[in-house]
Enzyme design. Structure first.
Site, PDB file in Angstrom:
ATOM      1  N   ALA A  14      16.830  32.661  56.512  1.00 44.51           N
ATOM      2  CA  ALA A  14      17.771  32.564  57.640  1.00 44.51           C
ATOM      3  C   ALA A  14      18.794  33.688  57.634  1.00 44.51           C
ATOM      4  O   ALA A  14      19.504  33.896  58.611  1.00 44.51           O
ATOM      5  CB  ALA A  14      18.479  31.214  57.614  1.00 44.51           C
ATOM      6  N   GLY A  15      18.858  34.427  56.508  1.00 51.36           N
ATOM      7  CA  GLY A  15      19.903  35.441  56.357  1.00 51.36           C
ATOM      8  C   GLY A  15      19.730  36.605  57.321  1.00 51.36           C
ATOM      9  O   GLY A  15      18.663  36.813  57.892  1.00 51.36           O
ATOM     10  N   ARG A  19      22.108  45.156  55.974  1.00 52.80           N
ATOM     11  CA  ARG A  19      21.969  46.452  55.307  1.00 52.80           C
ATOM     12  C   ARG A  19      20.655  47.160  55.643  1.00 52.80           C
ATOM     13  O   ARG A  19      20.483  48.333  55.332  1.00 52.80           O
ATOM     14  CB  ARG A  19      22.084  46.274  53.784  1.00 52.80           C
ATOM     15  CG  ARG A  19      23.523  46.204  53.315  1.00 52.80           C
ATOM     16  CD  ARG A  19      23.599  45.957  51.824  1.00 52.80           C
ATOM     17  NE  ARG A  19      23.299  44.577  51.488  1.00 52.80           N
ATOM     18  CZ  ARG A  19      23.014  44.141  50.251  1.00 52.80           C
ATOM     19  NH1 ARG A  19      22.970  44.998  49.266  1.00 52.80           N
ATOM     20  NH2 ARG A  19      22.759  42.874  50.028  1.00 52.80           N
ATOM     21  N   GLY A 109      12.455  34.694  51.514  1.00 51.13           N
ATOM     22  CA  GLY A 109      11.562  35.439  52.403  1.00 51.13           C
ATOM     23  C   GLY A 109      11.567  36.937  52.185  1.00 51.13           C
ATOM     24  O   GLY A 109      10.750  37.653  52.771  1.00 51.13           O
ATOM     25  N   ASP A 110      12.470  37.438  51.360  1.00 46.07           N
ATOM     26  CA  ASP A 110      12.596  38.889  51.196  1.00 46.07           C
ATOM     27  C   ASP A 110      12.270  39.349  49.775  1.00 46.07           C
ATOM     28  O   ASP A 110      12.751  40.379  49.323  1.00 46.07           O
ATOM     29  CB  ASP A 110      14.012  39.336  51.590  1.00 46.07           C
ATOM     30  CG  ASP A 110      15.096  38.593  50.841  1.00 46.07           C
ATOM     31  OD1 ASP A 110      14.754  37.750  49.976  1.00 46.07           O
ATOM     32  OD2 ASP A 110      16.286  38.838  51.106  1.00 46.07           O
ATOM     33  N   ASN A 394     -30.982  60.564  68.857  1.00 46.01           N
ATOM     34  CA  ASN A 394     -30.222  61.731  68.405  1.00 46.01           C
ATOM     35  C   ASN A 394     -29.410  62.274  69.583  1.00 46.01           C
ATOM     36  O   ASN A 394     -29.954  62.545  70.642  1.00 46.01           O
ATOM     37  CB  ASN A 394     -31.206  62.798  67.902  1.00 46.01           C
ATOM     38  CG  ASN A 394     -30.474  63.908  67.169  1.00 46.01           C
ATOM     39  OD1 ASN A 394     -29.513  64.470  67.688  1.00 46.01           O
ATOM     40  ND2 ASN A 394     -30.919  64.225  65.973  1.00 46.01           N
ATOM     41  N   ASN A 403     -17.416  58.079  80.570  1.00 44.93           N
ATOM     42  CA  ASN A 403     -17.415  56.629  80.804  1.00 44.93           C
ATOM     43  C   ASN A 403     -16.377  56.199  81.828  1.00 44.93           C
ATOM     44  O   ASN A 403     -16.370  55.048  82.254  1.00 44.93           O
ATOM     45  CB  ASN A 403     -17.186  55.887  79.492  1.00 44.93           C
ATOM     46  CG  ASN A 403     -15.872  56.272  78.826  1.00 44.93           C
ATOM     47  OD1 ASN A 403     -15.372  57.384  79.015  1.00 44.93           O
ATOM     48  ND2 ASN A 403     -15.316  55.377  78.042  1.00 44.93           N
ATOM     49  N   ALA A 440     -31.038  70.161  77.111  1.00 44.22           N
ATOM     50  CA  ALA A 440     -29.684  70.643  76.792  1.00 44.22           C
ATOM     51  C   ALA A 440     -28.965  71.081  78.072  1.00 44.22           C
ATOM     52  O   ALA A 440     -29.583  71.591  79.004  1.00 44.22           O
ATOM     53  CB  ALA A 440     -29.769  71.810  75.823  1.00 44.22           C
TER      54      ALA A 440
HETATM   55  C1  UD1 Z   1      21.563  34.076  45.861  1.00 47.01           C
HETATM   56  C2  UD1 Z   1      22.031  33.208  44.692  1.00 47.01           C
HETATM   57  C3  UD1 Z   1      22.282  34.111  43.478  1.00 47.01           C
HETATM   58  C4  UD1 Z   1      21.023  34.875  43.130  1.00 47.01           C
HETATM   59  C5  UD1 Z   1      20.530  35.642  44.336  1.00 47.01           C
HETATM   60  C6  UD1 Z   1      19.187  36.220  44.052  1.00 47.01           C
HETATM   61  C7  UD1 Z   1      23.281  31.463  45.782  1.00 47.01           C
HETATM   62  C8  UD1 Z   1      24.610  30.910  46.085  1.00 47.01           C
HETATM   63  N1  UD1 Z   1      23.242  32.558  45.076  1.00 47.01           N
HETATM   64  O1  UD1 Z   1      22.554  35.017  46.159  1.00 47.01           O
HETATM   65  O2  UD1 Z   1      22.660  33.315  42.363  1.00 47.01           O
HETATM   66  O3  UD1 Z   1      21.273  35.757  42.058  1.00 47.01           O
HETATM   67  O4  UD1 Z   1      20.369  34.754  45.482  1.00 47.01           O
HETATM   68  O5  UD1 Z   1      18.831  37.056  45.107  1.00 47.01           O
HETATM   69  O6  UD1 Z   1      22.277  30.875  46.149  1.00 47.01           O
HETATM   70  N2  UD1 Z   1      19.757  32.526  53.090  1.00 47.01           N
HETATM   71  C9  UD1 Z   1      19.590  31.599  54.082  1.00 47.01           C
HETATM   72  N3  UD1 Z   1      20.700  31.030  54.638  1.00 47.01           N
HETATM   73  C10 UD1 Z   1      21.944  31.353  54.241  1.00 47.01           C
HETATM   74  C11 UD1 Z   1      22.104  32.309  53.219  1.00 47.01           C
HETATM   75  C12 UD1 Z   1      20.986  32.871  52.663  1.00 47.01           C
HETATM   76  O7  UD1 Z   1      18.475  31.283  54.470  1.00 47.01           O
HETATM   77  O8  UD1 Z   1      22.895  30.796  54.794  1.00 47.01           O
HETATM   78  C13 UD1 Z   1      18.576  33.141  52.508  1.00 47.01           C
HETATM   79  C14 UD1 Z   1      18.517  34.623  52.754  1.00 47.01           C
HETATM   80  O9  UD1 Z   1      17.792  34.899  53.927  1.00 47.01           O
HETATM   81  C15 UD1 Z   1      17.801  35.113  51.527  1.00 47.01           C
HETATM   82  C16 UD1 Z   1      18.177  34.116  50.459  1.00 47.01           C
HETATM   83  O10 UD1 Z   1      18.635  32.969  51.126  1.00 47.01           O
HETATM   84  O11 UD1 Z   1      16.406  35.093  51.683  1.00 47.01           O
HETATM   85  C17 UD1 Z   1      19.238  34.633  49.512  1.00 47.01           C
HETATM   86  O12 UD1 Z   1      20.382  34.982  50.232  1.00 47.01           O
HETATM   87  P1  UD1 Z   1      21.325  36.158  49.769  1.00 47.01           P
HETATM   88  O13 UD1 Z   1      22.536  36.147  50.586  1.00 47.01           O
HETATM   89  O14 UD1 Z   1      20.542  37.385  49.657  1.00 47.01           O
HETATM   90  O15 UD1 Z   1      21.641  35.739  48.274  1.00 47.01           O
HETATM   91  P2  UD1 Z   1      22.999  35.356  47.670  1.00 47.01           P
HETATM   92  O16 UD1 Z   1      23.521  34.113  48.319  1.00 47.01           O
HETATM   93  O17 UD1 Z   1      23.865  36.508  47.658  1.00 47.01           O
END
Ligand code: UD1
Ligand code: MG
Length: 518
Positions: A14-15, A19, A109-110, A394, A403, A440
């Site tokens: 969902a993030g 970046r 997902g990443d 051939n 065409n 030809a």
């Molecule tokens: C999180 C962990 C951290 C860990 C890191 C590894 C928590 C609080 N922290 O960090 O300990 O070292 O992952 O990468 O969990 N996402 C959602 N919804 C949200 C926020 C995030 O679906 O509201 C998803 C993002 O899309 C991503 C994953 O969760 O796929 C991790 O989110 P990200 O913000 O990258 O990780 P942190 O919360 O910083």
């Protein structure tokens, strides 16, 4: 040894991924022929769960459509406005059956290099130890902004503290937590949970932290306080837990994924001459002793048989290549290249090209929607579109299958063992029967019957003395004069005028061609 499978996998996606600086949602960026999310879903499926949920929010429609396209059985769960991995996970659980029991895996997902085997291993460790929570951790020199794995005096997992919170504690001079920033073991964000513990604990997690988010990691502390076993299981293969946050990481993990894929093919018996310049997508299959030469890309759903030779400098997407085929310096898309065929160099096979067993598409040939029969040859400088070419036919050098009439596309058929002379234009729709010839330089607009030769070109007319009259004083005129004097001396002028008015060769290029073949 029993195999342990999770009852569900929840993938957090969902993030926002700011970046990436991209109009494309982060998890839809691609490496190795799949989206990042596609890799995560593939690994999740390999763990054999009954349910798979993907939590979405940012660019919801695009991501949800992609999930549906990849896996019709996967559930799309929407995260609401409450931020954080804990809330995301809760939303995922809400989309799954309420009476779910057993182990739930949570991944992201990443994180594209995570392998299905690793998820199976995580499930096994988790269930064998009777844990409430097992997370994959990794040990590095500098854990950066990852959440820190805090262990107790006995070395057991105590809690996960986010980097920002650890930093705040240190700045506030908290003696119990000032060391946490320096911990080198981090949380990968990949977990196995007992679903009942997870559900109950998430109900208690708040948002009182440095980021104002509902942290999934807070579940660990709660489970431990309930007296349950929580485990941090270090994973030696660090790159499996690496996430993509920007395009630098996207390229780096893309390269690493490729290295892993190529290495696996080498182990399986493929000969890859230069792994550094060979790119093979994750879903490609290649048979034993096939040689992949430098500068080759094998993409999409490509399958290649055994003992084939591909490359150098060849790009093949979504193609089927048979055993023993040779494809050299070629671009091919959605084509079927039969066994023991030869393609290239410098040819372009577009969608719908089918080359039958033992057939040939030579140099500087473009094909599209062309079904070229077994043993048929299109050796040089030809455009062949919307065509059916029979076995053993051939097609001479420089033949154009015309065409397109400016409005619609039309089909051309060339029968079995027929022969089209060089520099011919076949104006579709047109049919050349089995066992027919085209002379030809012909432009063919009407059907040619079996056994016929079609000659459709201007007749040759020789005008005696033209050079002497119209180019007098040039080196050409001098050369002509000299040649004519010699011939007069030899008395050897000959004329070629066969009874039917048609020479028994279809053209000079025909003779060249037959000598180039076999
Ligand atoms: C999180 C962990 C951290 C860990 C890191 C590894 C928590 C609080 N922290 O960090 O300990 O070292 O992952 O990468 O969990 N996402 C959602 N919804 C949200 C926020 C995030 O679906 O509201 C998803 C993002 O899309 C991503 C994953 O969760 O796929 C991790 O989110 P990200 O913000 O990258 O990780 P942190 O919360 O910083
Ligand atoms: Mg975050």
């Amino acid at each position: 040894m029993t195999t342990h499978h999770p009852s569900a996998v929840i993938i957090l996606a969902a993030g926002q991924g700011t970046r990436m600086k991209s109009a494309i949602p982060k998890v839809l960026h691609r490496i190795g022929g799949r989206s990042l999310l596609g890799h995560a879903m593939y690994a999740a499926r390999q763990a054999g769960p009954q349910h798979l949920a993907v939590v979405v929010r940012h660019e919801r429609e695009r991501v949800a459509a992609h999930v549906a396209e990849l896996d019709a059985q996967a559930v799309v769960a929407d995260q609401d406005e409450v931020p954080g991995t804990g809330r995301a996970c809760e939303c995922g659980l809400d989309a799954l059956p309420a009476d779910l029991t057993g182990t739930v895996l949570v991944t992201m997902g990443d994180v594209p290099l995570l392998a299905g085997d690793t998820l199976l291993e995580l499930t096994r460790v988790h269930e064998e130890r009777g844990s409430a929570v097992t997370l994959l951790s990794a040990v590095v020199d500098d854990a950066g902004t990852y959440g820190r794995v805090v262990r107790d005096a006995d070395g057991e997992l105590a809690e996960i503290m986010e980097f920002k919170d650890a930093k705040q504690r240190r700045e506030a001079g908290d003696p119990d937590y000032s060391h946490v920033v320096d911990i080198r073991e981090y949380n990968s964000g990949i977990y196995a949970f007992d679903v009942e513990v997870l559900r109950r604990a998430l109900g208690q997690v708040g948002q009182a932290n440095a980021q104002g988010e509902k942290y999934l990691t807070d579940v660990i502390k709660i489970a431990r306080e309930e007296g349950r076993t929580v485990v941090a299981h270090p994973l030696a293969d660090l790159q499996q837990t690496e996430g993509v946050n920007d395009k630098v990481q996207l390229a780096a993990l893309g390269k690493e994924l490729n290295r892993r894929v190529v290495t696996q093919h080498l182990r399986d018996g493929v000969i890859v001459v230069d792994p550094d310049t060979t790119w093979i997508d994750a879903d490609v299959t290649i048979g034993q002793d096939t040689v992949i030469r430098p500068g080759t890309q094998l993409l999409g759903a490509t399958t290649i048989g055994s003992e084939a030779t591909i490359g150098p400098d060849t790009t093949i997407s979504d193609c089927e290549v048979g055993d023993g085929a040779s494809v050299v310096r070629t671009q091919a898309e959605h084509a079927q290249i039969g066994p023991r065929t030869s393609v290239g160099p410098f040819s372009y096979l577009r969608p719908g090209t089918i080359l039958g067993e033992g057939g040939k598409i030579g140099g500087f040939v473009e094909t599209k929607n062309a079904d070229i029969g077994p043993g048929a040859k299109v050796p040089h400088l030809t455009y062949c579109g919307d065509a059916t070419i029979g076995e053993g036919a051939n097609i001479g050098a420089g033949t154009i299958f015309a065409n397109y009439d400016g409005v619609a596309k039309h089909h051309t058929t060339v029968g079995r063992h027929s022969f089209v002379g060089s520099d011919s234009v076949l104006v579709a729709p047109v049919e050349i029967a089995d066992g027919a010839y085209v002379a030809a330089g012909s432009t063919i607009e009407g059907r040619v019957e079996a056994g016929q030769i079609a000659v459709a070109r201007g007749r040759q007319r020789n005008v005696d003395g033209w050079v002497a009259r119209r180019r007098a004083g040039t080196p050409t005129a001098t050369a002509a004069q000299e040649a004519l004097s010699r011939q007069e001396t030899d008395g050897a002028r000959s004329t070629d005028d066969p009874a039917d008015g048609i020479p028994d060769q279809t053209g000079g290029q025909h003779r060249d061609q037959s000598s180039q073949e076999s």
